[in-house]
Motif scaffolding. Sequence first.
Motif, PDB file in Angstrom:
ATOM      1  N   MET A   1       0.842  -1.194   0.000  1.00  0.00           N
ATOM      2  CA  MET A   1       0.000   0.000   0.000  1.00  0.00           C
ATOM      3  C   MET A   1       0.880   1.248   0.000  1.00  0.00           C
ATOM      4  O   MET A   1       1.774   1.386   0.821  1.00  0.00           O
ATOM      5  CB  MET A   1      -0.903  -0.018   1.232  1.00  0.00           C
ATOM      6  N   LEU A   2       0.619   2.149  -0.925  1.00  0.00           N
ATOM      7  CA  LEU A   2       1.387   3.368  -1.036  1.00  0.00           C
ATOM      8  C   LEU A   2       0.907   4.379   0.006  1.00  0.00           C
ATOM      9  O   LEU A   2      -0.276   4.674   0.103  1.00  0.00           O
ATOM     10  CB  LEU A   2       1.233   3.946  -2.443  1.00  0.00           C
ATOM     11  N   ARG A   3       1.834   4.854   0.812  1.00  0.00           N
ATOM     12  CA  ARG A   3       1.500   5.850   1.833  1.00  0.00           C
ATOM     13  C   ARG A   3       1.979   7.224   1.398  1.00  0.00           C
ATOM     14  O   ARG A   3       3.095   7.372   0.922  1.00  0.00           O
ATOM     15  CB  ARG A   3       2.202   5.506   3.160  1.00  0.00           C
ATOM     16  N   TYR A   4       1.128   8.172   1.569  1.00  0.00           N
ATOM     17  CA  TYR A   4       1.495   9.561   1.309  1.00  0.00           C
ATOM     18  C   TYR A   4       1.727  10.245   2.642  1.00  0.00           C
ATOM     19  O   TYR A   4       0.927  10.113   3.559  1.00  0.00           O
ATOM     20  CB  TYR A   4       0.395  10.278   0.536  1.00  0.00           C
ATOM     21  N   GLY A   5       2.804  10.984   2.731  1.00  0.00           N
ATOM     22  CA  GLY A   5       3.136  11.639   3.985  1.00  0.00           C
ATOM     23  C   GLY A   5       2.650  13.069   4.077  1.00  0.00           C
ATOM     24  O   GLY A   5       2.659  13.658   5.146  1.00  0.00           O
ATOM     25  N   TYR A   6       2.201  13.631   2.938  1.00  0.00           N
ATOM     26  CA  TYR A   6       1.801  15.044   2.925  1.00  0.00           C
ATOM     27  C   TYR A   6       0.568  15.229   2.051  1.00  0.00           C
ATOM     28  O   TYR A   6       0.333  14.460   1.119  1.00  0.00           O
ATOM     29  CB  TYR A   6       2.933  15.912   2.376  1.00  0.00           C
ATOM     30  N   LYS A   7      -0.190  16.276   2.360  1.00  0.00           N
ATOM     31  CA  LYS A   7      -1.334  16.604   1.515  1.00  0.00           C
ATOM     32  C   LYS A   7      -1.617  18.098   1.589  1.00  0.00           C
ATOM     33  O   LYS A   7      -1.240  18.780   2.544  1.00  0.00           O
ATOM     34  CB  LYS A   7      -2.588  15.822   1.919  1.00  0.00           C
ATOM     35  N   LEU A   8      -2.275  18.587   0.548  1.00  0.00           N
ATOM     36  CA  LEU A   8      -2.819  19.934   0.529  1.00  0.00           C
ATOM     37  C   LEU A   8      -4.332  19.807   0.477  1.00  0.00           C
ATOM     38  O   LEU A   8      -4.874  19.007  -0.290  1.00  0.00           O
ATOM     39  CB  LEU A   8      -2.341  20.713  -0.699  1.00  0.00           C
ATOM     40  N   ARG A   9      -4.994  20.601   1.305  1.00  0.00           N
ATOM     41  CA  ARG A   9      -6.456  20.646   1.292  1.00  0.00           C
ATOM     42  C   ARG A   9      -6.872  21.949   0.619  1.00  0.00           C
ATOM     43  O   ARG A   9      -6.437  23.021   1.008  1.00  0.00           O
ATOM     44  CB  ARG A   9      -7.011  20.599   2.716  1.00  0.00           C
ATOM     45  N   PHE A  10      -7.724  21.828  -0.398  1.00  0.00           N
ATOM     46  CA  PHE A  10      -8.202  22.979  -1.155  1.00  0.00           C
ATOM     47  C   PHE A  10      -9.646  23.277  -0.749  1.00  0.00           C
ATOM     48  O   PHE A  10     -10.412  22.365  -0.438  1.00  0.00           O
ATOM     49  CB  PHE A  10      -8.145  22.693  -2.660  1.00  0.00           C
ATOM     50  N   TYR A  11     -10.007  24.549  -0.803  1.00  0.00           N
ATOM     51  CA  TYR A  11     -11.317  24.984  -0.329  1.00  0.00           C
ATOM     52  C   TYR A  11     -12.111  25.673  -1.434  1.00  0.00           C
ATOM     53  O   TYR A  11     -11.542  26.257  -2.360  1.00  0.00           O
ATOM     54  CB  TYR A  11     -11.130  25.924   0.870  1.00  0.00           C
ATOM     55  N   GLN A  12     -13.445  25.574  -1.334  1.00  0.00           N
ATOM     56  CA  GLN A  12     -14.339  26.244  -2.280  1.00  0.00           C
ATOM     57  C   GLN A  12     -14.098  27.750  -2.191  1.00  0.00           C
ATOM     58  O   GLN A  12     -14.006  28.302  -1.098  1.00  0.00           O
ATOM     59  CB  GLN A  12     -15.804  25.945  -1.953  1.00  0.00           C
ATOM     60  N   LEU A  13     -14.029  28.404  -3.342  1.00  0.00           N
ATOM     61  CA  LEU A  13     -13.722  29.831  -3.371  1.00  0.00           C
ATOM     62  C   LEU A  13     -14.949  30.713  -3.569  1.00  0.00           C
ATOM     63  O   LEU A  13     -14.856  31.932  -3.426  1.00  0.00           O
ATOM     64  CB  LEU A  13     -12.709  30.115  -4.480  1.00  0.00           C
ATOM     65  N   SER A  14     -16.088  30.118  -3.894  1.00  0.00           N
ATOM     66  CA  SER A  14     -17.286  30.920  -4.124  1.00  0.00           C
ATOM     67  C   SER A  14     -18.531  30.061  -3.925  1.00  0.00           C
ATOM     68  O   SER A  14     -18.443  28.849  -3.742  1.00  0.00           O
ATOM     69  CB  SER A  14     -17.274  31.505  -5.542  1.00  0.00           C
ATOM     70  N   GLY A  15     -19.664  30.730  -3.987  1.00  0.00           N
ATOM     71  CA  GLY A  15     -20.941  30.033  -3.884  1.00  0.00           C
ATOM     72  C   GLY A  15     -21.330  29.723  -2.453  1.00  0.00           C
ATOM     73  O   GLY A  15     -20.657  30.126  -1.503  1.00  0.00           O
ATOM     74  N   PRO A  16     -22.429  28.987  -2.288  1.00  0.00           N
ATOM     75  CA  PRO A  16     -22.941  28.708  -0.953  1.00  0.00           C
ATOM     76  C   PRO A  16     -22.010  27.829  -0.114  1.00  0.00           C
ATOM     77  O   PRO A  16     -22.101  27.815   1.112  1.00  0.00           O
ATOM     78  CB  PRO A  16     -24.279  28.011  -1.203  1.00  0.00           C
ATOM     79  N   ASP A  17     -21.104  27.099  -0.765  1.00  0.00           N
ATOM     80  CA  ASP A  17     -20.160  26.240  -0.036  1.00  0.00           C
ATOM     81  C   ASP A  17     -18.793  26.893   0.147  1.00  0.00           C
ATOM     82  O   ASP A  17     -17.817  26.216   0.479  1.00  0.00           O
ATOM     83  CB  ASP A  17     -19.978  24.910  -0.781  1.00  0.00           C
ATOM     84  N   LYS A  18     -18.708  28.213  -0.054  1.00  0.00           N
ATOM     85  CA  LYS A  18     -17.433  28.922   0.077  1.00  0.00           C
ATOM     86  C   LYS A  18     -16.788  28.606   1.426  1.00  0.00           C
ATOM     87  O   LYS A  18     -17.424  28.678   2.470  1.00  0.00           O
ATOM     88  CB  LYS A  18     -17.642  30.427  -0.053  1.00  0.00           C
ATOM     89  N   GLY A  19     -15.525  28.202   1.376  1.00  0.00           N
ATOM     90  CA  GLY A  19     -14.780  27.866   2.589  1.00  0.00           C
ATOM     91  C   GLY A  19     -14.818  26.398   2.952  1.00  0.00           C
ATOM     92  O   GLY A  19     -14.003  25.941   3.750  1.00  0.00           O
ATOM     93  N   ASN A  20     -15.735  25.639   2.378  1.00  0.00           N
ATOM     94  CA  ASN A  20     -15.795  24.195   2.635  1.00  0.00           C
ATOM     95  C   ASN A  20     -14.745  23.476   1.788  1.00  0.00           C
ATOM     96  O   ASN A  20     -14.280  23.982   0.774  1.00  0.00           O
ATOM     97  CB  ASN A  20     -17.183  23.649   2.313  1.00  0.00           C
ATOM     98  N   LEU A  21     -14.410  22.280   2.197  1.00  0.00           N
ATOM     99  CA  LEU A  21     -13.418  21.474   1.487  1.00  0.00           C
ATOM    100  C   LEU A  21     -13.851  21.215   0.048  1.00  0.00           C
ATOM    101  O   LEU A  21     -14.977  20.775  -0.197  1.00  0.00           O
ATOM    102  CB  LEU A  21     -13.202  20.148   2.211  1.00  0.00           C
ATOM    103  N   SER A  22     -12.955  21.484  -0.887  1.00  0.00           N
ATOM    104  CA  SER A  22     -13.189  21.198  -2.299  1.00  0.00           C
ATOM    105  C   SER A  22     -12.577  19.844  -2.653  1.00  0.00           C
ATOM    106  O   SER A  22     -13.270  18.959  -3.143  1.00  0.00           O
ATOM    107  CB  SER A  22     -12.565  22.297  -3.163  1.00  0.00           C
ATOM    108  N   HIS A  23     -11.268  19.702  -2.405  1.00  0.00           N
ATOM    109  CA  HIS A  23     -10.576  18.448  -2.681  1.00  0.00           C
ATOM    110  C   HIS A  23      -9.220  18.437  -1.985  1.00  0.00           C
ATOM    111  O   HIS A  23      -8.803  19.446  -1.429  1.00  0.00           O
ATOM    112  CB  HIS A  23     -10.406  18.238  -4.192  1.00  0.00           C
ATOM    113  N   GLU A  24      -8.558  17.278  -2.027  1.00  0.00           N
ATOM    114  CA  GLU A  24      -7.231  17.122  -1.438  1.00  0.00           C
ATOM    115  C   GLU A  24      -6.287  16.566  -2.493  1.00  0.00           C
ATOM    116  O   GLU A  24      -6.700  15.786  -3.351  1.00  0.00           O
ATOM    117  CB  GLU A  24      -7.261  16.153  -0.253  1.00  0.00           C
ATOM    118  N   GLU A  25      -5.027  16.986  -2.416  1.00  0.00           N
ATOM    119  CA  GLU A  25      -3.977  16.435  -3.269  1.00  0.00           C
ATOM    120  C   GLU A  25      -2.902  15.859  -2.352  1.00  0.00           C
ATOM    121  O   GLU A  25      -2.515  16.494  -1.370  1.00  0.00           O
ATOM    122  CB  GLU A  25      -3.378  17.519  -4.164  1.00  0.00           C
TER     123      GLU A  25
END
Length: 65
Positions: free
Chosen positions: A1-25
């Motif tokens: 199993m490949l383990r990732y040691g780091y991630k970036l969390r991206f957030y919604q920039l507009s609309g009713p979900d502004k500030g909520n999690l958009s996706h992770e890399e």
Amino acid sequence: MLRYGYKLRFYQLSGPDKGNLSHEEFFQDREQMMTRYREVFRQDLYAYNPTAWQYVDNEWTRLSV
């Protein structure tokens, strides 16, 4: 199993979900993550810029970058 040691969390920039999690890399090392962070960081977004995380002791810990 490949383990990732780091991630970036991206957030919604507009609309009713502004500030909520958009996706992770996920990244295998800090340098890859920081390269991507520098690509996407925008001074004008302030609190809506991605947040950086490191996987330590079976949990994600937020990093200050």
